[in-house]
Scaffold this active site. Structure first.
Site, mmCIF file in Angstrom:
data_model
loop_
_atom_site.group_PDB
_atom_site.id
_atom_site.type_symbol
_atom_site.label_atom_id
_atom_site.label_comp_id
_atom_site.label_asym_id
_atom_site.label_seq_id
_atom_site.Cartn_x
_atom_site.Cartn_y
_atom_site.Cartn_z
ATOM 1 C CG ASP A 199 51.242 75.313 -26.287
ATOM 2 O OD1 ASP A 199 50.374 74.676 -26.918
ATOM 3 O OD2 ASP A 199 50.975 76.105 -25.358
ATOM 4 C CG ASN A 257 43.229 68.359 -27.308
ATOM 5 O OD1 ASN A 257 43.226 67.207 -26.884
ATOM 6 N ND2 ASN A 257 44.039 69.287 -26.818
ATOM 7 C CG HIS A 312 44.426 76.828 -37.994
ATOM 8 N ND1 HIS A 312 44.632 77.904 -38.851
ATOM 9 C CD2 HIS A 312 45.220 75.823 -38.466
ATOM 10 C CE1 HIS A 312 45.489 77.561 -39.790
ATOM 11 N NE2 HIS A 312 45.887 76.309 -39.566
ATOM 12 C CB CYS A 359 42.003 81.858 -37.691
ATOM 13 S SG CYS A 359 42.891 80.373 -37.164
ATOM 14 C CG HIS A 395 46.440 72.883 -32.836
ATOM 15 N ND1 HIS A 395 45.182 73.445 -32.958
ATOM 16 C CD2 HIS A 395 46.570 72.548 -31.525
ATOM 17 C CE1 HIS A 395 44.591 73.457 -31.786
ATOM 18 N NE2 HIS A 395 45.409 72.910 -30.882
ATOM 19 C CG HIS A 450 41.422 77.940 -41.164
ATOM 20 N ND1 HIS A 450 41.716 78.466 -39.926
ATOM 21 C CD2 HIS A 450 40.228 77.307 -41.016
ATOM 22 C CE1 HIS A 450 40.737 78.193 -39.088
ATOM 23 N NE2 HIS A 450 39.814 77.480 -39.724
ATOM 24 C CB THR A 494 41.144 76.066 -26.639
ATOM 25 O OG1 THR A 494 42.544 75.909 -26.871
ATOM 26 C CG2 THR A 494 40.725 75.262 -25.424
ATOM 27 N N GLY A 544 38.143 68.971 -26.289
ATOM 28 C CA GLY A 544 38.906 70.005 -25.584
ATOM 29 C C GLY A 544 39.665 70.959 -26.482
HETATM 30 P P1 AMP Z 1 44.077 73.085 -28.015
HETATM 31 O O1 AMP Z 1 43.551 73.297 -26.631
HETATM 32 O O2 AMP Z 1 44.380 71.651 -28.347
HETATM 33 O O3 AMP Z 1 43.188 73.750 -29.060
HETATM 34 O O4 AMP Z 1 45.482 73.780 -28.072
HETATM 35 C C1 AMP Z 1 45.665 75.155 -28.237
HETATM 36 C C2 AMP Z 1 47.059 75.456 -27.757
HETATM 37 O O5 AMP Z 1 47.452 76.723 -28.281
HETATM 38 C C3 AMP Z 1 47.196 75.539 -26.238
HETATM 39 O O6 AMP Z 1 48.125 74.540 -25.788
HETATM 40 C C4 AMP Z 1 47.694 76.973 -26.016
HETATM 41 O O7 AMP Z 1 48.650 77.059 -24.965
HETATM 42 C C5 AMP Z 1 48.307 77.318 -27.354
HETATM 43 N N1 AMP Z 1 48.361 78.737 -27.666
HETATM 44 C C6 AMP Z 1 47.362 79.638 -27.531
HETATM 45 N N2 AMP Z 1 47.772 80.859 -27.957
HETATM 46 C C7 AMP Z 1 49.047 80.706 -28.357
HETATM 47 C C8 AMP Z 1 50.038 81.601 -28.883
HETATM 48 N N3 AMP Z 1 49.784 82.910 -29.093
HETATM 49 N N4 AMP Z 1 51.261 81.105 -29.173
HETATM 50 C C9 AMP Z 1 51.545 79.805 -28.966
HETATM 51 N N5 AMP Z 1 50.657 78.905 -28.486
HETATM 52 C C10 AMP Z 1 49.433 79.352 -28.174
HETATM 53 ZN ZN ZN Z 2 43.365 79.487 -39.205
#
Ligand code: AMP
Ligand code: ZN
Length: 113
Positions: free
Chosen positions: A28, A86, A97, A2, A99, A44, A94, A92
């Site tokens: 982010d 999200n 985990h 993860c 957040h 997690h 992605t 949406g």
């Molecule tokens: P979500 O689409 O709500 O699941 O948000 C996932 C967020 O994680 C997105 O805004 C990405 O830009 C961010 N993200 C992905 N990889 C990383 C990383 N290595 N460090 C910091 N943020 C990340």
């Molecule tokens: Zn996790």
């Protein structure tokens, strides 16, 4: 594997903004506003449904609320900010985990409701 568990464990670098025993918060990588911090429970949980149904979920949600307010204060977001979660495919999400996005530092106009 993860991505956010690896970030919490320091296996993948991040820019830490705040941390306590329950949450880890970092910038982010693709900011949508001048302030864009992710508030992530250290345990997690896949998503908000998962955390809400867990025995210790309330402790983590309380820590999330506290972290959001500490970050808002530290970042000077006294005139307001937005928190986004999200959830699941249609929401949406992605990274699976749970957040919370904390967005601010500008007047946010992209409202959908
Ligand atoms: P979500 O689409 O709500 O699941 O948000 C996932 C967020 O994680 C997105 O805004 C990405 O830009 C961010 N993200 C992905 N990889 C990383 C990383 N290595 N460090 C910091 N943020 C990340
Ligand atoms: Zn996790």
């Amino acid at each position: 594997m993860c991505l956010f568990c690896d970030i919490i464990e320091g296996k993948i670098p991040s820019t830490k903004v705040y941390e306590d025993d329950k949450v880890f918060c970092f910038n982010d990588i693709n900011p949508a506003a001048p302030v864009h911090v992710l508030v992530v429970p250290k345990k997690h949980f896949d998503d908000i449904r998962d955390i809400a149904s867990a025995d210790d979920g309330q402790e983590y949600l309380g820590a999330v609320a506290k972290a959001i307010n500490v970050i808002a204060e530290d970042k000077g977001l006294g005139s307001g900010f937005r928190v986004i979660n999200n959830c699941g495919e249609d929401g949406g999400q992605t990274v699976m985990h749970v957040h919370f996005h904390v967005l601010g530092g500008v007047k946010l106009n992209e409202k959908i409701l």
